[in-house]
Write a protein that holds these residues in place. Structure first.
Motif, PDB file in Angstrom:
ATOM      1  N   LYS A 210      22.955  13.277  -0.356  1.00 16.13           N
ATOM      2  CA  LYS A 210      22.140  12.239  -0.983  1.00 16.13           C
ATOM      3  C   LYS A 210      21.190  11.576   0.016  1.00 16.13           C
ATOM      4  O   LYS A 210      20.218  10.940  -0.381  1.00 16.13           O
ATOM      5  N   TYR A 211      21.491  11.715   1.299  1.00 15.76           N
ATOM      6  CA  TYR A 211      20.692  11.046   2.325  1.00 15.76           C
ATOM      7  C   TYR A 211      19.878  12.045   3.143  1.00 15.76           C
ATOM      8  O   TYR A 211      19.523  11.763   4.291  1.00 15.76           O
ATOM      9  N   ARG A 212      19.588  13.219   2.573  1.00 14.71           N
ATOM     10  CA  ARG A 212      18.827  14.212   3.311  1.00 14.71           C
ATOM     11  C   ARG A 212      17.432  13.711   3.682  1.00 14.71           C
ATOM     12  O   ARG A 212      16.905  14.055   4.749  1.00 14.71           O
ATOM     13  N   GLY A 213      16.839  12.910   2.802  1.00 12.01           N
ATOM     14  CA  GLY A 213      15.533  12.344   3.135  1.00 12.01           C
ATOM     15  C   GLY A 213      15.611  11.436   4.349  1.00 12.01           C
ATOM     16  O   GLY A 213      14.741  11.470   5.231  1.00 12.01           O
ATOM     17  N   LEU A 214      16.666  10.617   4.407  1.00 13.25           N
ATOM     18  CA  LEU A 214      16.845   9.725   5.549  1.00 13.25           C
ATOM     19  C   LEU A 214      17.118  10.521   6.825  1.00 13.25           C
ATOM     20  O   LEU A 214      16.610  10.186   7.904  1.00 13.25           O
ATOM     21  N   ILE A 215      17.913  11.577   6.701  1.00 18.07           N
ATOM     22  CA  ILE A 215      18.207  12.423   7.863  1.00 18.07           C
ATOM     23  C   ILE A 215      16.931  13.102   8.354  1.00 18.07           C
ATOM     24  O   ILE A 215      16.686  13.196   9.567  1.00 18.07           O
ATOM     25  N   LEU A 216      16.094  13.576   7.418  1.00 21.11           N
ATOM     26  CA  LEU A 216      14.825  14.196   7.795  1.00 21.11           C
ATOM     27  C   LEU A 216      13.922  13.199   8.503  1.00 21.11           C
ATOM     28  O   LEU A 216      13.290  13.521   9.520  1.00 21.11           O
ATOM     29  N   ALA A 217      13.865  11.970   7.974  1.00 23.79           N
ATOM     30  CA  ALA A 217      13.043  10.939   8.613  1.00 23.79           C
ATOM     31  C   ALA A 217      13.545  10.647  10.025  1.00 23.79           C
ATOM     32  O   ALA A 217      12.753  10.478  10.962  1.00 23.79           O
ATOM     33  N   GLY A 218      14.869  10.588  10.177  1.00 28.49           N
ATOM     34  CA  GLY A 218      15.434  10.362  11.504  1.00 28.49           C
ATOM     35  C   GLY A 218      15.108  11.502  12.457  1.00 28.49           C
ATOM     36  O   GLY A 218      14.821  11.273  13.636  1.00 28.49           O
ATOM     37  N   SER A 219      15.152  12.734  11.952  1.00 24.76           N
ATOM     38  CA  SER A 219      14.821  13.891  12.785  1.00 24.76           C
ATOM     39  C   SER A 219      13.377  13.825  13.269  1.00 24.76           C
ATOM     40  O   SER A 219      13.088  14.032  14.450  1.00 24.76           O
ATOM     41  N   LEU A 220      12.454  13.534  12.337  1.00 26.40           N
ATOM     42  CA  LEU A 220      11.036  13.480  12.693  1.00 26.40           C
ATOM     43  C   LEU A 220      10.745  12.322  13.640  1.00 26.40           C
ATOM     44  O   LEU A 220       9.982  12.472  14.605  1.00 26.40           O
ATOM     45  N   ALA A 221      11.368  11.169  13.380  1.00 27.64           N
ATOM     46  CA  ALA A 221      11.152  10.013  14.250  1.00 27.64           C
ATOM     47  C   ALA A 221      11.708  10.275  15.644  1.00 27.64           C
ATOM     48  O   ALA A 221      11.076   9.975  16.666  1.00 27.64           O
ATOM     49  N   GLY A 222      12.921  10.841  15.708  1.00 19.68           N
ATOM     50  CA  GLY A 222      13.521  11.134  17.001  1.00 19.68           C
ATOM     51  C   GLY A 222      12.731  12.170  17.776  1.00 19.68           C
ATOM     52  O   GLY A 222      12.468  12.012  18.971  1.00 19.68           O
ATOM     53  N   LEU A 223      12.317  13.261  17.092  1.00 18.51           N
ATOM     54  CA  LEU A 223      11.542  14.302  17.755  1.00 18.51           C
ATOM     55  C   LEU A 223      10.182  13.774  18.195  1.00 18.51           C
ATOM     56  O   LEU A 223       9.716  14.070  19.310  1.00 18.51           O
ATOM     57  N   GLY A 224       9.553  12.962  17.331  1.00 15.40           N
ATOM     58  CA  GLY A 224       8.268  12.372  17.710  1.00 15.40           C
ATOM     59  C   GLY A 224       8.396  11.467  18.916  1.00 15.40           C
ATOM     60  O   GLY A 224       7.547  11.483  19.811  1.00 15.40           O
ATOM     61  N   GLY A 225       9.471  10.678  18.957  1.00 14.17           N
ATOM     62  CA  GLY A 225       9.696   9.803  20.105  1.00 14.17           C
ATOM     63  C   GLY A 225       9.938  10.584  21.380  1.00 14.17           C
ATOM     64  O   GLY A 225       9.454  10.212  22.457  1.00 14.17           O
ATOM     65  N   VAL A 226      10.686  11.687  21.273  1.00 13.50           N
ATOM     66  CA  VAL A 226      10.951  12.518  22.448  1.00 13.50           C
ATOM     67  C   VAL A 226       9.659  13.131  22.980  1.00 13.50           C
ATOM     68  O   VAL A 226       9.405  13.142  24.191  1.00 13.50           O
ATOM     69  N   VAL A 227       8.815  13.642  22.071  1.00 15.45           N
ATOM     70  CA  VAL A 227       7.537  14.223  22.486  1.00 15.45           C
ATOM     71  C   VAL A 227       6.655  13.157  23.115  1.00 15.45           C
ATOM     72  O   VAL A 227       6.021  13.370  24.161  1.00 15.45           O
ATOM     73  N   TRP A 228       6.606  11.989  22.494  1.00 16.51           N
ATOM     74  CA  TRP A 228       5.770  10.890  23.004  1.00 16.51           C
ATOM     75  C   TRP A 228       6.205  10.477  24.402  1.00 16.51           C
ATOM     76  O   TRP A 228       5.377  10.336  25.313  1.00 16.51           O
ATOM     77  N   GLU A 229       7.510  10.311  24.593  1.00 14.33           N
ATOM     78  CA  GLU A 229       8.011   9.922  25.912  1.00 14.33           C
ATOM     79  C   GLU A 229       7.817  11.050  26.916  1.00 14.33           C
ATOM     80  O   GLU A 229       7.577  10.808  28.106  1.00 14.33           O
ATOM     81  N   GLY A 230       7.909  12.307  26.454  1.00 16.81           N
ATOM     82  CA  GLY A 230       7.689  13.424  27.349  1.00 16.81           C
ATOM     83  C   GLY A 230       6.258  13.511  27.830  1.00 16.81           C
ATOM     84  O   GLY A 230       5.999  13.758  29.009  1.00 16.81           O
ATOM     85  N   VAL A 231       5.320  13.308  26.920  1.00 12.10           N
ATOM     86  CA  VAL A 231       3.903  13.324  27.300  1.00 12.10           C
ATOM     87  C   VAL A 231       3.608  12.202  28.296  1.00 12.10           C
ATOM     88  O   VAL A 231       2.814  12.372  29.230  1.00 12.10           O
ATOM     89  N   ARG A 232       4.266  11.061  28.118  1.00 10.19           N
ATOM     90  CA  ARG A 232       4.101   9.938  29.048  1.00 10.19           C
ATOM     91  C   ARG A 232       4.874  10.144  30.342  1.00 10.19           C
ATOM     92  O   ARG A 232       4.800   9.332  31.254  1.00 10.19           O
ATOM     93  N   GLN A 233       5.663  11.242  30.416  1.00 15.27           N
ATOM     94  CA  GLN A 233       6.462  11.585  31.588  1.00 15.27           C
ATOM     95  C   GLN A 233       7.448  10.469  31.922  1.00 15.27           C
ATOM     96  O   GLN A 233       7.651  10.089  33.071  1.00 15.27           O
ATOM     97  N   THR A 234       8.070   9.941  30.873  1.00 13.55           N
ATOM     98  CA  THR A 234       9.073   8.894  31.031  1.00 13.55           C
ATOM     99  C   THR A 234      10.416   9.517  31.395  1.00 13.55           C
ATOM    100  O   THR A 234      10.818  10.527  30.818  1.00 13.55           O
ATOM    101  N   VAL A 235      11.099   8.926  32.350  1.00  9.67           N
ATOM    102  CA  VAL A 235      12.440   9.386  32.711  1.00  9.67           C
ATOM    103  C   VAL A 235      13.413   8.920  31.635  1.00  9.67           C
ATOM    104  O   VAL A 235      13.509   7.733  31.330  1.00  9.67           O
TER     105      VAL A 235
END
Length: 334
Positions: A210-235
């Motif tokens: 029932k919460y697959r939409g929420l899980i998908l949103a969490g996946s996209l937000a988490g992956l986007g944050g990881v990419v963003w921090e990676g591009v910024r070369q954050t430790v």
């Protein structure tokens, strides 16, 4: 519990170990130096590095789910053998790996140097994970008792408080440049991951769908944050909220994906070897880089680095399988 419930934990352990091997292969070969690295390549390396670091919280969540959601008893008497095994692993493999390092580097050492190296994690191993795991095992009976007497909303509140004080609060302080005066005396992140794994492990798959939409949103937000921090070369480390968000989402997706899958012969045994793979694989990385003088970063790294990591992973699995044939090692170490 049923076989399907355990299958997703097996996949997380096997896949997580592969991510760890890839992470350490990338890190050690990049740090070896001796070659030109473009800015773009550094950014790509940071993004991949951050994504692969998700394996650490995934591992701890799988540990929490295995102990807290499968109906097994986890009192201090039950956890005693697990604690003893981790202590034996730290002492035995710390000694072997430090001796190997000193032989390769041709440095003499004495008993005092050995003891200091083991407790300072100055060997060819990654003992910090075992140290943290040992601390988590000491807390596991308390978490198990709490999970058995508390309601779901109380467990969620407890996990949320751990997440806030161990991950979100330090991250926000770092963003605004504020240095907090106090931190938790134990790894609240690991406690959170264990509790989160227990909660997600106990949730029925029907409710999770029932919460697959929420899980998908969490996946996209988490992956986007990881990419963003990676591009910024954050430790980043396993405490980072984006990594934890991505890890929880991947954990949930894996449980949903494995619900209707059948296990295949040997999967459980393979997953049971993954702690050994974590312990053994640094030796093969150091042999590759420091003994054989082979650095895959010098030869089309987009292909050679993954292939090298895969070879190290396979060698580690084979070595653990061989060592587990020795009764005393299988009983007390691996």
């Amino acid at each position: 519990m049923g076989r399907k419930r355990q299958l997703y934990l097996d996949w997380i352990k096997v896949g997580g170990a592969g991510m760890i091997v890839m992470l350490h292969t990338m890190s050690n070969t990049m740090n070896a130096g001796g070659f030109y690295v473009s800015d773009f390549r550094i950014q790509v390396w940071y993004v991949l590095h951050k994504f692969l670091f998700t394996a650490v919280p995934l591992f701890i969540m799988a540990t929490g789910a295995g102990f807290l959601s499968t109906g097994r008893s986890c009192g201090y008497r039950d956890m005693g053998r697990h604690i003893a095994r981790i202590v034996c692993c730290i002492l035995f493999f710390g000694t072997v790996f430090y001796a190997m390092r000193m032989l390769v580097e041709r440095n003499p050492f004495g008993p005092a140097d050995l003891v200091l190296a083991i407790f300072q994690d100055n060997t060819w191993s990654h003992m910090w994970y075992l140290y943290r795991l040992l601390g988590l095992y000491f807390f596991m009976p308390l978490l198990w008792a709490f999970m058995n007497v508390s309601k779901m909303w109380e467990q969620v509140v407890f996990a949320g408080l751990l997440l806030f004080f161990a991950s979100v609060y330090p991250y926000v302080c770092g963003v605004i440049g504020f240095i907090p005066a106090r931190i938790l005396p134990v790894s609240g992140t690991w406690l959170f991951c264990a509790v989160a794994g227990g909660i997600l492990g106990r949730l029925p798959v029907e409710k999770m769908r029932k919460y697959r939409g929420l899980i998908l949103a969490g996946s996209l937000a988490g992956l986007g944050g990881v990419v963003w921090e990676g591009v910024r070369q954050t430790v980043m480390s396993e405490e980072h909220p984006f990594l934890l968000l991505l890890a929880m989402s991947l954990f949930a997706w894996m449980k949903l994906w494995c619900d209707e899958k059948e296990s295949f012969p040997g999967m459980g045994k393979l997953a049971g070897n993954m702690l050994g793979v974590y312990i053994i694989h640094p030796v093969f990385i150091h042999i590759c880089v420091k003994v054989l003088r082979f650095n895959p970063q010098l030869y089309l790294p987009v292909l050679t680095v993954p292939l090298t990591a895969a070879a190290i992973y396979a060698l580690s699995v084979a070595m653990v399988w061989f060592l587990r044939k020795i009764p005393i090692i299988r009983r007390y170490l691996l």
